[in-house]
Design a protein around this motif. Structure first.
Motif, short mmCIF file in Angstrom:
data_model
loop_
_atom_site.label_atom_id
_atom_site.label_comp_id
_atom_site.label_asym_id
_atom_site.label_seq_id
_atom_site.Cartn_x
_atom_site.Cartn_y
_atom_site.Cartn_z
N GLU A 1 48.73 -62.99 -24.41
CA GLU A 1 47.98 -63.82 -23.46
C GLU A 1 47.67 -63.06 -22.19
OE1 GLU A 1 49.88 -67.51 -22.68
OE2 GLU A 1 49.65 -68.26 -24.72
N PRO B 1 45.84 -60.37 -20.07
CA PRO B 1 44.62 -59.54 -20.17
C PRO B 1 45.00 -58.07 -20.32
CG PRO B 1 44.44 -61.13 -18.36
CD PRO B 1 45.82 -61.26 -18.90
N ASP C 1 42.99 -62.92 -12.66
CA ASP C 1 41.89 -62.16 -12.03
C ASP C 1 40.99 -63.08 -11.20
OD1 ASP C 1 42.62 -59.67 -12.99
OD2 ASP C 1 41.39 -59.83 -14.80
N ALA D 1 58.11 -43.24 -10.87
CA ALA D 1 59.17 -42.89 -9.92
C ALA D 1 60.54 -42.99 -10.58
CB ALA D 1 59.12 -43.81 -8.71
N LEU E 1 45.47 -55.41 -17.61
CA LEU E 1 46.56 -55.54 -16.64
C LEU E 1 47.84 -54.86 -17.10
CD1 LEU E 1 46.22 -59.22 -15.34
CD2 LEU E 1 45.57 -57.07 -14.21
N LYS E 2 47.90 -54.50 -18.38
CA LYS E 2 49.13 -53.91 -18.89
C LYS E 2 49.43 -52.60 -18.18
CE LYS E 2 49.70 -56.84 -22.53
NZ LYS E 2 49.11 -56.59 -23.86
N ALA E 3 50.68 -52.45 -17.81
CA ALA E 3 51.09 -51.28 -17.05
C ALA E 3 51.16 -50.05 -17.93
CB ALA E 3 52.46 -51.52 -16.41
N LEU F 1 56.00 -45.90 -16.16
CA LEU F 1 56.57 -45.88 -14.81
C LEU F 1 56.78 -44.42 -14.42
CD1 LEU F 1 59.11 -48.78 -15.28
CD2 LEU F 1 56.84 -48.87 -14.25
N ASP G 1 49.05 -54.51 -9.73
CA ASP G 1 47.86 -54.36 -10.56
C ASP G 1 47.13 -55.69 -10.77
OD1 ASP G 1 48.68 -51.73 -10.73
OD2 ASP G 1 49.61 -51.95 -12.71
N MET G 2 47.86 -56.79 -10.59
CA MET G 2 47.23 -58.11 -10.73
C MET G 2 46.52 -58.53 -9.45
SD MET G 2 49.83 -60.50 -12.98
CE MET G 2 51.48 -60.08 -12.47
N PHE H 1 52.29 -67.38 -18.88
CA PHE H 1 51.56 -66.40 -18.09
C PHE H 1 50.25 -67.01 -17.64
CE2 PHE H 1 48.90 -62.76 -17.15
CZ PHE H 1 49.78 -61.91 -16.50
N PHE I 1 52.90 -60.63 -25.90
CA PHE I 1 52.23 -60.47 -24.60
C PHE I 1 50.72 -60.61 -24.75
CE2 PHE I 1 56.34 -58.48 -24.19
CZ PHE I 1 56.76 -58.90 -22.95
N ASP J 1 57.51 -48.62 -7.73
CA ASP J 1 57.02 -48.21 -9.04
C ASP J 1 56.92 -49.39 -10.00
OD1 ASP J 1 56.15 -46.31 -10.88
OD2 ASP J 1 58.17 -45.74 -11.49
N VAL J 2 57.97 -50.16 -10.10
CA VAL J 2 57.94 -51.25 -11.10
C VAL J 2 57.03 -52.39 -10.69
CG1 VAL J 2 60.18 -50.77 -12.15
CG2 VAL J 2 60.05 -52.34 -10.22
N ARG K 1 46.77 -66.95 -17.12
CA ARG K 1 45.76 -66.07 -17.71
C ARG K 1 44.58 -65.81 -16.80
NH1 ARG K 1 45.80 -69.72 -23.09
NH2 ARG K 1 45.87 -71.22 -21.38
N ILE L 1 58.07 -59.72 -17.00
CA ILE L 1 57.00 -58.73 -17.14
C ILE L 1 57.43 -57.37 -16.65
CG2 ILE L 1 55.12 -60.42 -16.99
CD1 ILE L 1 54.86 -59.60 -14.01
N GLY M 1 58.04 -53.93 -15.99
CA GLY M 1 57.55 -52.73 -16.67
C GLY M 1 56.33 -52.97 -17.53
N LYS M 2 56.00 -54.22 -17.83
CA LYS M 2 54.86 -54.51 -18.70
C LYS M 2 53.58 -54.74 -17.90
CE LYS M 2 55.22 -55.04 -22.67
NZ LYS M 2 55.19 -53.98 -23.70
N VAL M 3 53.71 -55.51 -16.83
CA VAL M 3 52.56 -55.83 -15.99
C VAL M 3 53.06 -55.72 -14.56
CG1 VAL M 3 50.80 -57.55 -15.45
CG2 VAL M 3 51.89 -57.56 -17.71
N ARG M 4 52.28 -55.11 -13.70
CA ARG M 4 52.77 -54.93 -12.33
C ARG M 4 52.00 -55.83 -11.37
NH1 ARG M 4 53.39 -48.86 -10.93
NH2 ARG M 4 51.12 -49.03 -10.69
#
Ligand SMILES: Cc1ncc(COP(=O)(O)O)c(C=O)c1O
Ligand SMILES: Cc1ncc(COP(=O)(O)O)c(C=O)c1O
Lengths: 452, 493, 452, 493
Positions: free
Chosen positions: A29, A31, B231, A41, A34-36, A39, B262-263, B226, A27, B127-128, B228, B254, B256-259
């Motif tokens: 690549e 930024p 943003d 809920a 941005l990584k969550a 979780l 959030d992007m 992805f 992962f 959430d996810v 990049r 992605i 659970g890894k990136v939401r």
């Protein structure tokens, strides 16, 4: 790791082949900001046993009432074979048949379905399903706008006796393209759309007239007169029909002089469980000349390299994956499995079986109406003959009476006041072939008690 | 020596007048029972449904089913489709009589069990995805897209920001994206994609303006990488007053890894029939819930499940007067949603995160190994996301063997072909998505098959043109199918 | 005509081909006076809908109680995949695999099952199932008589701590061949079969000793000592085991110095629903040297004409269809589908999963016992360690207490007084992994109320 | 060009250490939880179950299933097996959670629904067989036989009629008959069968005597013809003090038309998995209830369902002190019995009678048509019952083509082979039973296949020896299977 098969050894071997140190590296690549995080809920995972127990308890909570609601979704007997076959992995876990040679099972089933629906509706062609009856009407309206060369209008005539949920969805969808749905009032005595009501619109430019048969009140419209009037006024006719009723009623292809142009409806009555409203499927049929305007998947029969017959997706130039912004619709995933179930259902019922189902629904509803209107203050509202639903006036607001009935575990029908203020003391009741005499009696008894 | 080839007749060809599956029909009623229905409205001829026995139906459709590839039988690495294991437990739970029997218009007093599941699912999806509101009603991805873009439109209209007539879409996008934009009354402007699979940022900047209603994209993109510059893209579009739409078809990559929230995305649809492991059913049904940021919440399609104290209840247009309304007659594909709910409960917090991780691991492994046996990656410099693109342009040029030939040949190796010729910008491409539920051994078998086929392509390209050889039919004539339309069976006279 | 496809035309054409005038003619060889009149007890036929509604109502009648009965049948979580696959038409509607080439699915499944059972029990071979655990024990006894060359006796030693239903069935079956089951008492303190009790029979000629582990009281016997004692006394050892427990406990193949000789048991815990007692399946394994004495079907791996591996029925010379009166047993139809389900179940659970199931059963039962014995007057009867059942003494007759609990919808265990007069105030309780904390609490609360 | 041949690995070969279908296992407990169990009784090594993922299991057994013929896919005319349609409705009804969840030892207060079904089924079975008492407990036909013969024995013993040591059995009988007699402690004496398929009455008379405990037979016999001398046979056996046992495997032929009770039988078993359309499950389970005449009622195996007023209750050995007792731990194959109950309710009074009629019609049609294309009937002068015998003795002699060769070749025509080499007295035979649930077209397809195969036998007999050609495996080596026993898989090192 539920459903994930990788052992620690596998992971190491795979990372080595990739040349990465950890899964996290893959992962890199993304930024970092941005990584969550964690979780929140979502609770901790359950085992299948726990999740099943939880859902079984919830399903039990909602079960056990005696239901007389129709209003667009109907409880019918579903032969056990239907879903035992439809949920075979080969049907259940296949994708859209893009690789035709490896999907002949699904493709032939759809071809059979198309044939079935064309025969039931009396039309020339059918697609492989749209989402449901309501969204199907919106597709039909958009299709009529494209297909009606005689009309320049973006307006469509829609009687108030058409299912209000269909009208709402069609409006929600089509208004984005500036389509206007113009209402036609229904006759207060018959509950039908009358020539008199239509006369107000004669000569106006409308792309289509929508005719629902039976209409939302269960009443049987004079489809022949309505169809001919529309055609005389350069409108296409969009029929909205109940497939069970077609075992008894004139198919849209034979309405009036020329028949309807586009036919849509909710396919749920054909072997699909009530299931809280979905998955059902919308069916959509049309005349030959409009096929290229039809949205959704269509299957054609062709031959293979050796001349052997086979089935494949065809007319794909109508579809989004080929035509993108010029497609007839954005639909991609449809309601395939429900359509498969319907094909099996219709084959098991056959023409006589489906007719018997329709006849029992009609007879049961008539009996129910007789029993309920025998109660003081309860009367049938409309004079038109009905298929398997009818409107009853109650001596008190429908919402109140229905709530009292629900406490007795009887779901007594649909509160028409939700959509028709003038019918706030009216319920739409339905008794299909699944209701037996003692059920009807139970309803009558409960209503008597509630009204006493 | 082949004996009888098991040709499959149509169910209609098995029909004989008067035959019936009698156990299924109620007893016939006397015509008297129908006296109420006017003769002019009665159908004159019985509908031409098949007249067959119950065993015939069971045997016919059982045999038909065997003529399909399916997850339950084969590896099915269709890119952009997330063909992962569909848990059988989810099927059983969703088919509980209490769920199957619930009428969609049953009162809330008789719906608390079902509503509880839906309410929680809404919360899980928020959430996810990192969104603030969710509606479960859209019946598939494309309907989710529709809902999303319609909300963008409703948002601009509510602000009387009327000049926004265009939706921007990267050229790699799925066909549903532009088709949806048009269904929502927008014009579509495509944005080019760079050599490395990212959006051409300069072109995007140039395309953005007061006419921009929004941008639809997926990240990772359908190029399998992805994006990049997300943003910068978000900033550009938002800066121009447009909104950002996330096509959730690739959420598996992605999870659970990136939401998406959030992007910077304002609205998103999810394909539960992909990411949440509900089955595809040979084409459907799916489910395409939409999630939105705070500012779009008022516009969510109805109904939505709300909670008052301990009671769940439907929120409809009365509660949400700005809603874009109902997109179908009831509340969406409830049965699919129940399956997704089951899946979410079993995976739980930790499991969700693993989905993105292991699907990405599988894709990168497969990519590297396929490169090692001579396949050409479309974006060799990039990490794969949960899927990746190969191109067979050089095979096509040098050997005359197309991606389609290789795809058909894979069927002979009992492997479903990857997605072919999508996205359109990469010639002769395969989009390959192995998912997290396939074993390494299965991936290795696919690699072996590809290695053999590449050898066949060099040694005997003609043979590949004839593939497949082992399926119920040989390669089908699509041109004839479109030219001589045969869409409905007519009995030969 | 439900399930009969013949149309009137078909019938006429078929009669014409036969050269008969009517179907009745085809029965002309049957003496007229034997022809039956009308059936009387049978009601008129129902549709699938009606029959389903009837049975659904009956099934609902019996549902909903919280069950703590074990006593030979155990509620476990059954993964949904198990029966969704086992009821696929290809498994469900196939016959015994007599045509091997057209039955490789079933045959390979059985070969896998045989491997599975051999590994679970630590034995060399397995058959493809017998009817159930109890009848399986009778087959094992008859087999031991054939196999034990050192014994001339038709007597077998069977401890009283062996499931009384197994003893009864074995007696009912074997007594026809003059086999005598000789009881061994259990120790009143431990509930186990002790060396002391056996000592009385040392030196006597018995064909076999039966050892159940865990025994009917849930207790864990000292299987090593018992096995060695039997072998020292020229008896074969017949092990009766619970397959779930084998994830934790020493497999019979490793009991004592030499291991058991024949292993049988009830396969139900491996993925088969309680279902009122059947269909379950009996499993049966043995040491290599006794294979030719084993009853039932056995599958072997072989090769085809081209040298490709495949599976087929083998050692058929043991079976009735070949050897008729000299067969090892009369068994023909077995419990194939349940065995198929068990194979799928065991594959889904795997070694760790099955161990976790066993451990939860053990822990839940211990917790339940603790909760119940905290109630005044309730005590654990035996001192031996248990697997997932235990015997509790109540202050009142068990039958009475159980009836009172049943009124509270709690099925509180098995009334041991039915088989052991000395334990008339004792119940055998069981809590598998399907019981959660609140279930155990509900039982304790109800018992407290009943005994108050 | 065949690509990969889809060879099926064993589930054990798919196993990898540490892999698991995690959703199925409860969370592991600390070893502490097991502290109560003595270490000496704990197993030292984990049992060698497969370690596989859920998808692997689903895919493996789904694919395995496809390597079977089955009623749901093929015509399956196995004589003596009554492979008719197994109604899917019966499966659904029997799998209702209320039935699946009921513990066999649940109290009667919680069993009234189930007991009502069983009680009525007992009554139905009495009605269609003309017997006076029924017990549902036997788990298959052979266990029913056992119960029946054990009752005969108990009857004689109760009368202290001790010299009866022999059971008579016609030579055509099924193998379970003699095997059962021996299991019940009897000697077997076989009785010859005439050239026309009837029992040799003189031989029977000669065989009967004070040593005769009874005669086991089926009517119609396994020769596929109705035993016309049944009255004389009954008289002979009864005259000698023996009882008459009816093997109900062939009940389908006469269901509702002729009742075994009326023919003089004292005891009967029924194969519900044949006559009552419950599935065979690839070998079982079945269900073999027994019916008896008045004098054997006291001996019926327990438990039986009785009725006190409106309450159903179990009758056990307390109520029936002379009962032969329990033959299994509980009450029999309840799930199979529920399926049979469903079937009986759907067929009803009229439907039962039609079973015998239409199965007989189908058999006679098939026989006549097969004779017309050159097949040799074993009993050409006789009506077929629901099944009939062909003999390929002349083909074997003249062409070297055996019944086995023809049987294997039929598989290539997608037809399951009939029963072969049974009964043993007719050389190179096929016992063919089409059942009432197959269409005339299906029978015609079988006839076509047989016609082609007979032509192949004349033109290319060698080819038939190699059949089948189209199945997952070619003809298997049974001799090797028995000689080099491989019954349990061992991992290669
Ligand atoms: C990238 C992408 N977007 C959107 C869709 C549309 O989703 P659906 O088919 O559920 O309508 C798909 C489905 O194939 C997709 O792959
Ligand atoms: C004539 C006959 N008798 C008895 C049996 C034995 O029945 P089951 O297999 O149910 O034990 C059979 C079964 O094949 C049979 O055909």
């Amino acid at each position: 790791m539920p459903y994930i098969p990788h052992t620690e050894d596998d992971v190491q071997a795979m990372l080595a082949a990739i040349g990465a140190d950890s899964i996290e590296d893959l992962f890199d690549e993304i930024p970092a900001h941005l990584k969550a995080g964690q979780l929140k809920a979502l609770p901790e995972g359950l085992s299948e046993m726990e999740a099943t127990a939880l859902m079984a308890a919830r399903a039990r909570q909602d079960a056990g009432a005696l239901c007389f609601i129709g209003a667009g979704a109907y409880e019918h007997h579903i032969p056990a074979a239907v879903w035992e076959i439809a949920t075979r992995g080969e049907f259940y876990t296949a994708y859209t048949p893009y690789q035709a040679e490896a999907s002949q099972g699904t493709l032939q089933t759809i071809y059979e379905y198309q044939t079935l629906m064309a025969r039931l509706t009396g039309m020339d062609a059918s697609n492989a399903s749209v989402y449901d009856g309501a969204s199907g009407l919106s597709e039909a309206v958009l299709m009529a706008l494209r297909a009606n060369r005689k009309s320049k209008s973006r307006r469509v005539l829609v009687p108030r006796s058409v299912n209000p949920r269909y009208r709402q969805a069609t409006d929600a969808i089509c208004s984005n393209q500036d389509v206007e749905l113009v209402e036609v009032v229904f006759d207060a005595a018959s509950g039908l759309t009358t020539p008199a009501a239509l006369a107000a619109h004669a000569g106006d430019d409308f792309a289509a007239l929508v005719i629902q048969q039976p209409n939302f009140f269960g009443g049987l419209e004079d489809v022949h007169a309505l169809t001919d009037w529309a055609h005389a006024n350069n409108m296409l006719v969009i029929a909205v029909v109940n497939p069970t009723s077609l075992a008894l009623l004139t198919p849209p292809g034979e309405w009036g002089e020329q028949g309807a142009d586009i036919v849509v409806g909710e396919g749920q009555p054909l072997g699909v469980p009530l299931s809280s409203g979905g998955p059902y499927f919308g069916f959509m049929c049309c005349r030959q000349q409009y096929i290229r305007q039809m949205p959704g998947r269509i299957i054609g029969r062709t031959v293979d390299l050796e001349g052997k017959p086979g089935f494949t997706l065809t007319l794909q130039a109508r579809e989004q994956h080929i035509r993108r912004s010029k497609a007839t619709s954005n639909i991609c995933t449809n309601q395939g499995l429900a359509m498969t179930a319907a094909t099996i259902y219709a084959s098991l019922l056959g023409p006589d079986g489906l007719e018997a189902v329709a006849a029992h629904c009609h007879a049961n509803t008539r009996t129910l109406v007789a029993k309920l209107t025998a109660i003081d203050g309860v009367s049938e509202v409309f004079s038109a003959p009905v298929f398997h639903e009818a409107v009853l006036r109650l001596p008190r607001p429908a919402a109140e009476v229905l709530a009292a009935l629900a406490e007795k575990n009887i779901l007594g029908g649909y509160d028409l006041g939700r959509d028709y203020p003038e019918l706030a003391d009216c319920v739409l009741v339905c008794a299909t072939e699944t209701r037996v005499e003692s059920d009807l009696q139970a309803y009558a008894k409960a209503l008597q008690e509630v009204l006493a | 020596m082949s004996g009888k080839s098991i040709d499959q007749q149509l169910i209609f060809e098995l029909s004989r007048p008067g035959r019936r599956a009698s156990a299924q029909a109620p007893k016939a009623l006397p015509q008297q029972a129908l006296a109420n229905i006017p003769a002019t409205l009665r159908r004159k001829q019985k509908p031409g449904l098949p007249e067959v026995s119950e065993l015939q139906v069971v045997r016919h459709y059982t045999n038909l089913s065997t003529r399909n590839f399916a997850i339950d039988k084969q590896f099915y690495p269709l890119g952009s489709c997330t063909m992962k294991y569909n848990p059988r437990g989810a099927n059983r739970a969703a088919m509980l009589p209490g769920f199957l029997g619930r009428h969609p218009l049953a009162p809330e007093s008789h719906s608390q069990g079902f509503l509880a599941c839906m309410y929680e699912l809404q919360e899980f999806l928020k959430d996810v995805t990192g969104m603030q509101g969710v509606s479960l009603t859209p019946m598939a991805g494309a309907q989710g897209e529709f809902a999303g873009v319609a909300m963008i439109r409703a948002y601009h209209e509510a602000r009387q920001d009327d000049g926004r007539t265009e939706i921007l879409i990267p050229e790699a996008a799925h066909g549903t994206n532009p088709a949806t934009a048009v269904m929502c009354g927008y014009k579509v402007r495509e944005v080019p994609v760079n050599r490395d699979g990212d959006v051409d940022l300069e072109a995007l900047k140039a395309a953005c303006g007061p006419q921009t209603a929004g941008l639809m994209m997926t990240n990772p993109s359908t190029c399998g990488v992805f994006e990049r510059q997300i943003d910068a893209i978000a900033k550009t579009v938002h800066g121009a007053g447009g909104l950002l739409y996330y096509d959730g078809a690739n959420l598996n990559a992605i999870l659970g890894k990136v939401r998406p929230g959030d992007m910077g995305f304002d609205v998103i649809h999810m394909n539960l029939h992909k990411t949440f492991a509900t089955p595809h059913g040979g084409g459907g049904p799916g489910s395409g819930p939409v999630g939105v940021s705070e500012r779009l919440k008022p516009f969510l399609p109805t109904p939505i499940v709300g909670k008052d104290g301990e009671q769940y209840r439907w929120l409809d247009t009365d509660d949400l007067p700005q809603s874009i309304g109902h997109l179908s007659a009831f509340m969406g594909n409830a049965g699919v949603l129940l399956r997704a709910y089951f899946y979410a409960r079993v995976l739980g917090r930790e499991g969700m995160i693993r989905v993105g991780e292991y699907s990405t691991l599988a894709a990168n492994y497969l990519l590297k190994r396929l490169q090692a046996i001579g396949c050409t990656a479309a974006y060799p410099e990039r990490r794969a996301s949960h899927e990746f693109l190969l191109t067979f342009a050089s095979e096509a040029r040098e050997l005359g063997v197309t991606a389609m030939d290789i795809a058909k040949r894979l069927l002979d190796y009992n492997q479903h072909a990857p997605t072919t010729y999508f996205p359109l910008l990469v010639p002769e491409c395969f989009l390959i998505e192995p998912t997290e539920t396939e074993t390494k051994e299965t991936l290795d078998e696919f690699i072996d098959a590809m290695e053999k086929i590449l050898a066949e392509a060099r040694e005997n390209p003609e043979m590949l043109k004839g593939a497949p050889y082992t399926q119920p039919v040989r390669r089908l004539d699509d041109v004839k199918a479109a030219r001589e339309l045969d869409l409905v069976w007519k009995a030969p006279r």
